[in-house]
Design a protein around this motif. Structure first.
Motif, short mmCIF file in Angstrom:
data_model
loop_
_atom_site.label_atom_id
_atom_site.label_comp_id
_atom_site.label_asym_id
_atom_site.label_seq_id
_atom_site.Cartn_x
_atom_site.Cartn_y
_atom_site.Cartn_z
N ILE A 1 0.84 -1.20 0.00
CA ILE A 1 0.00 0.00 0.00
C ILE A 1 0.88 1.26 0.00
O ILE A 1 0.62 2.21 -0.73
CB ILE A 1 -0.95 0.00 1.22
N ALA A 2 1.94 1.22 0.81
CA ALA A 2 2.85 2.38 0.90
C ALA A 2 3.67 2.54 -0.38
O ALA A 2 3.80 3.66 -0.90
CB ALA A 2 3.76 2.23 2.10
N THR A 3 4.22 1.45 -0.89
CA THR A 3 5.08 1.56 -2.07
C THR A 3 4.29 1.87 -3.34
O THR A 3 4.85 2.39 -4.31
CB THR A 3 5.92 0.28 -2.28
N ALA A 4 2.99 1.58 -3.33
CA ALA A 4 2.15 1.93 -4.49
C ALA A 4 2.09 3.44 -4.67
O ALA A 4 1.89 3.95 -5.79
CB ALA A 4 0.73 1.37 -4.31
N LYS A 5 2.29 4.18 -3.59
CA LYS A 5 2.32 5.65 -3.66
C LYS A 5 3.76 6.15 -3.82
O LYS A 5 4.01 7.16 -4.49
CB LYS A 5 1.71 6.24 -2.40
N LEU A 6 4.71 5.44 -3.18
CA LEU A 6 6.11 5.89 -3.21
C LEU A 6 6.78 5.65 -4.56
O LEU A 6 7.39 6.58 -5.12
CB LEU A 6 6.90 5.18 -2.11
N PHE A 7 6.70 4.44 -5.09
CA PHE A 7 7.49 4.08 -6.27
C PHE A 7 7.14 4.88 -7.54
O PHE A 7 8.05 5.18 -8.33
CB PHE A 7 7.41 2.59 -6.54
N PRO A 8 5.89 5.26 -7.76
CA PRO A 8 5.63 6.10 -8.95
C PRO A 8 6.30 7.47 -8.85
O PRO A 8 6.58 8.11 -9.87
CB PRO A 8 4.10 6.24 -8.96
N VAL A 9 6.60 7.90 -7.63
CA VAL A 9 7.23 9.20 -7.41
C VAL A 9 8.75 9.07 -7.33
O VAL A 9 9.50 9.90 -7.86
CB VAL A 9 6.70 9.84 -6.10
N ALA A 10 9.21 7.99 -6.67
CA ALA A 10 10.64 7.79 -6.46
C ALA A 10 10.96 6.29 -6.40
O ALA A 10 10.55 5.62 -5.45
CB ALA A 10 11.09 8.47 -5.16
N ASN A 11 11.66 5.80 -7.40
CA ASN A 11 12.03 4.38 -7.39
C ASN A 11 13.49 4.16 -7.83
O ASN A 11 13.84 3.12 -8.36
CB ASN A 11 11.08 3.56 -8.26
N THR A 12 14.32 5.18 -7.58
CA THR A 12 15.77 5.05 -7.79
C THR A 12 16.46 5.59 -6.54
O THR A 12 15.87 6.36 -5.78
CB THR A 12 16.24 5.87 -9.00
N PRO A 13 17.71 5.19 -6.30
CA PRO A 13 18.43 5.72 -5.14
C PRO A 13 18.47 7.26 -5.14
O PRO A 13 18.27 7.89 -4.10
CB PRO A 13 19.83 5.13 -5.29
N GLU A 14 18.68 7.86 -6.32
CA GLU A 14 18.76 9.32 -6.40
C GLU A 14 17.42 9.97 -6.04
O GLU A 14 17.37 10.96 -5.30
CB GLU A 14 19.15 9.76 -7.82
N ALA A 15 16.34 9.40 -6.55
CA ALA A 15 15.02 10.00 -6.33
C ALA A 15 14.59 9.90 -4.87
O ALA A 15 14.03 10.85 -4.31
CB ALA A 15 13.99 9.33 -7.23
N ILE A 16 14.84 8.75 -4.25
CA ILE A 16 14.46 8.61 -2.83
C ILE A 16 15.38 9.45 -1.95
O ILE A 16 14.92 10.09 -0.99
CB ILE A 16 14.46 7.12 -2.40
N TYR A 17 16.67 9.50 -2.29
CA TYR A 17 17.60 10.33 -1.51
C TYR A 17 17.18 11.80 -1.59
O TYR A 17 17.27 12.54 -0.60
CB TYR A 17 19.02 10.15 -2.03
N ALA A 18 16.68 12.20 -2.75
CA ALA A 18 16.25 13.60 -2.93
C ALA A 18 15.02 13.93 -2.07
O ALA A 18 14.83 15.09 -1.69
CB ALA A 18 15.93 13.86 -4.40
N LEU A 19 14.23 12.93 -1.73
CA LEU A 19 13.07 13.16 -0.87
C LEU A 19 13.51 13.57 0.53
O LEU A 19 12.83 14.33 1.21
CB LEU A 19 12.21 11.89 -0.75
N GLY A 20 14.65 13.00 0.96
CA GLY A 20 15.11 13.22 2.33
C GLY A 20 14.28 12.40 3.31
O GLY A 20 13.23 11.85 2.95
N GLU A 21 14.76 12.33 4.55
CA GLU A 21 14.07 11.52 5.55
C GLU A 21 12.62 11.95 5.76
O GLU A 21 11.70 11.13 5.77
CB GLU A 21 14.81 11.60 6.90
N GLU A 22 12.41 13.24 5.93
CA GLU A 22 11.06 13.73 6.22
C GLU A 22 10.12 13.49 5.04
O GLU A 22 8.97 13.12 5.22
CB GLU A 22 11.09 15.22 6.59
N GLY A 23 10.64 13.69 3.85
CA GLY A 23 9.82 13.45 2.66
C GLY A 23 9.46 11.99 2.51
O GLY A 23 8.32 11.64 2.17
N LEU A 24 10.42 11.11 2.78
CA LEU A 24 10.17 9.67 2.68
C LEU A 24 9.16 9.22 3.73
O LEU A 24 8.29 8.38 3.44
CB LEU A 24 11.49 8.92 2.85
N LYS A 25 9.25 9.78 4.93
CA LYS A 25 8.34 9.39 6.01
C LYS A 25 6.87 9.60 5.63
O LYS A 25 6.00 8.85 6.06
CB LYS A 25 8.66 10.17 7.29
N GLU A 26 6.60 10.62 4.83
CA GLU A 26 5.22 10.90 4.42
C GLU A 26 4.62 9.72 3.66
O GLU A 26 3.42 9.48 3.71
CB GLU A 26 5.16 12.16 3.57
#
Length: 210
Positions: free
Chosen positions: A49-74
């Motif tokens: 359920i969580a990754t269905a929202k996360l992966f379309p937005v960020a599914n590479t190391p660079e993209a998730i790193y760019a979110l930062g901790e707080e962004g990823l937590k959302e």
């Protein structure tokens, strides 16, 4: 438990579970790694359920790193231990970028060096993403291995080593998911569904239910 009985057990499990695959949703090795890190002490359904929202937005190391901790937590705040998982995932992404050209390494040592990645997670990635004959011993595999006597052991490492020793060679790669799915849906923790079990007569569990 002898060699012939083990072979028949895996033959029957393979017939009963023709597509033994992880129930985590992923489309590449990086997504699998992130999903498995998130799945610690969480359900596959909750992770999906969580990754269905996360992966379309960020599914590479660079993209998730760019979110930062707080962004990823959302995206992962519905998952248990999300604070520590977010911290580990951001650090892992940084290491993948700096040390591995953003690719997932294919050795246990390199995988275990990543924050949030232990032996079990490394084994899942090696087996599921890269087809290595590894055994990621979770609670289901530990239970099934000991109950059936396929590969009994006092701890997860002992069970892992015994499975690698005793599982017939032709089933070493699918065995991981065959045992997980059998444990998740048939050989359940509190009350195993022995009456619906395809290996009932081969299993050496003393307290079988009817």
């Amino acid at each position: 438990m002898n060699k012939q009985k083990r072979l028949e057990i895996f033959q029957r499990l393979a017939e009963a579970i023709p597509n033994p695959e992880t129930e985590l949703n992923y489309s590449n090795p990086f997504e699998l790694l992130i999903a498995v890190i998130l799945s610690a002490q969480a359900t596959d359904k909750g992770v999906n359920i969580a990754t269905a929202k996360l992966f379309p937005v960020a599914n590479t190391p660079e993209a998730i790193y760019a979110l930062g901790e707080e962004g990823l937590k959302e995206y992962i705040k519905t998952i248990g231990l999300f604070n520590s998982k977010a911290a580990n995932i951001i650090k892992t992404c940084k290491m993948l970028i700096d040390l591995h050209d953003s690719e997932i390494p294919q050795t246990r040592e390199a995988l275990e060096a990543l924050p949030g990645v232990g032996r079990k997670t490394a084994n899942v990635v090696l087996n599921t993403a890269f087809g290595h004959p590894t055994m990621a011993v979770d609670t289901h595999i530990f239970r099934v291995s000991n109950r059936t006597k396929i590969a009994p052991g006092k701890n997860v490492l002992e069970v892992e080593k015994n499975l690698l020793k005793f599982v017939p060679k032709e089933y070493l790669i699918p065995a991981h998911h065959l045992l997980i799915l059998h444990g998740r849906y048939t050989c359940t923790a509190r009350k195993p569904r022995c009456g619906a079990c395809c290996i009932y007569d081969l299993c050496e569990y003393k307290d079988k239910t009817e």
